[in-house]
Every structure is written in C-alpha cells, then in structure tokens.
Design a protein around this motif. Sequence first.
Motif, mmCIF file in Angstrom:
data_model
loop_
_atom_site.group_PDB
_atom_site.id
_atom_site.type_symbol
_atom_site.label_atom_id
_atom_site.label_comp_id
_atom_site.label_asym_id
_atom_site.label_seq_id
_atom_site.Cartn_x
_atom_site.Cartn_y
_atom_site.Cartn_z
ATOM 1 N N VAL A 57 -33.331 -76.881 -11.950
ATOM 2 C CA VAL A 57 -33.925 -75.468 -11.530
ATOM 3 C C VAL A 57 -35.079 -75.214 -12.632
ATOM 4 C CG1 VAL A 57 -34.508 -73.155 -10.157
ATOM 5 C CG2 VAL A 57 -32.179 -74.838 -9.800
ATOM 6 N N ILE A 86 -37.486 -78.016 -8.336
ATOM 7 C CA ILE A 86 -36.245 -78.872 -9.245
ATOM 8 C C ILE A 86 -36.884 -80.081 -9.609
ATOM 9 C CG2 ILE A 86 -33.860 -78.369 -7.828
ATOM 10 C CD1 ILE A 86 -34.248 -80.969 -6.886
ATOM 11 N N ASP A 99 -32.429 -82.597 -11.745
ATOM 12 C CA ASP A 99 -31.881 -81.063 -10.550
ATOM 13 C C ASP A 99 -31.896 -79.884 -11.296
ATOM 14 O OD1 ASP A 99 -32.109 -83.180 -8.531
ATOM 15 O OD2 ASP A 99 -29.727 -84.183 -8.761
ATOM 16 N N PHE A 126 -28.699 -77.452 -10.112
ATOM 17 C CA PHE A 126 -28.767 -77.422 -8.721
ATOM 18 C C PHE A 126 -27.857 -77.014 -7.970
ATOM 19 C CE2 PHE A 126 -28.734 -78.113 -3.692
ATOM 20 C CZ PHE A 126 -29.222 -77.589 -3.714
ATOM 21 N N THR A 133 -40.998 -80.436 -6.709
ATOM 22 C CA THR A 133 -39.893 -80.942 -7.460
ATOM 23 C C THR A 133 -41.125 -81.230 -8.389
ATOM 24 O OG1 THR A 133 -40.836 -83.531 -6.700
ATOM 25 C CG2 THR A 133 -37.895 -82.655 -6.139
#
Length: 219
Positions: A87, A108, A85, A57, A76
């Motif tokens: 993407v 994410i 985290d 991220f 998420t």
Amino acid sequence: MNGKEFLNKFKSSFLWANLLAMALVVVICVMGVKFGLDTYTHHGEAIAVPDVRRRSFDEAERILNSLGFNVMVVDTGYVKTLPADAVLELSPEVGQKVKTGRTIYLTINASDSPVLTMPDVIDNCSFREAQAKLTAMGFLIGEPQYITGEKDWVYGVKCNGKSLAAGDRVSIEDKIVLQVGSGQRDANDSLIVTDAVYENMPERGDVNGGEVDNFQVVE
C-alpha cells in the motif's frame, strides 16, 4: 350535556389514562426515530484511519475490514524498494477520523516498473529542448555523448548500449544517453575546392590572348 357533566368527564381516570398512553406512544416514537437515525448514520462512531502504508494489500484489507471500513483499490504507483501490492497511499488520509462503513481507497505498488514511449527527438531538436521534454515525461537522462556534428543538435538516443527510435518503450529505471553534436567537423570529411571559371579568359602564358587592345597613346 351541562357544564357539570363536562367537568366530570375530565375527572375520569379512563380519560387521563388514554391521554397518558397517547403521550407515551408519541415519546416512544420520537425516541425510536432519533436512536434509529443515530444507529443508521453511526453517530459518534468516528474512527481514525490507521496507517497501513507499506503493508501488503491483504494485511491492510484485513485491518481496515476489522474496523468496519470497506476497501477499494483505485490506482497503482511504483516504488522500487517496496514489494508488489504494498500500500502506497490511502484516501481518506492516515489519521483522519471517518465513520465506520466508509470506503477507504488504496493506491498499491505495481509489480513491474512503468515504461515510457520515446518521443520524436532524434534529429529533430536541440539538446536543451530534448532534455527538457524527456525529463518532463519522466525519463532518466545520463550525461550526453558528444559526437561530430552540428553543435548541441541531437543525432541519436541510446539505452544500455542500444540505439533507440521514436516509439520505442523504455523503463523508467533505465538511463538514456543523448548523442549530441560537438560542433566539430569529422576529419574524414573532405572539401572540394575548384577554381573559378570565366568565359573568354586568355590561356595561361598568353598575355593578350590573341586579341589587340584598341587604344591610342596620347602624348
């Protein structure tokens, strides 16, 4: 004022200078408004959304900010092979041309695998019904374990060797096993067979039971 004086005023350089200045001001105002709107709306500054999927991220945010985009995390997901985290998706999509200043919405990867709540399928439905319901909810189902009982009836659910109950939470990565009836009776089950009992029946060995048949033989 006669006609000659009126015509002489049109020949005055002062009048034409004022008219020219007024026209120049109008043109400057129009051009200023036009270029101001173009600058405000970033006219002609469409940029393709870069592919920052699978990046962390922090790295994705740095790349997008450098291009003039804002960044916001809105959802998420979970992919086991990717780090937390990372993407997963972008909106607008990768390659779509948008103006700078737009907000790019990111999905994410979650740090932990999602969990599901076990529904009430134990001793409540058939194997086919339970399998369809659990699969639709996202459970990972293994081969059923057949036990003695009514055929294709669900008698229990296990996960990692532990029996589950309705309401228990299970990771989507863990495989569950349905305990299903095989249709066979347990050999330890015993059947109790009793003789039928009739009232006023003669005891065994007594043909007439002490009673006299009231009938006559007619030749």
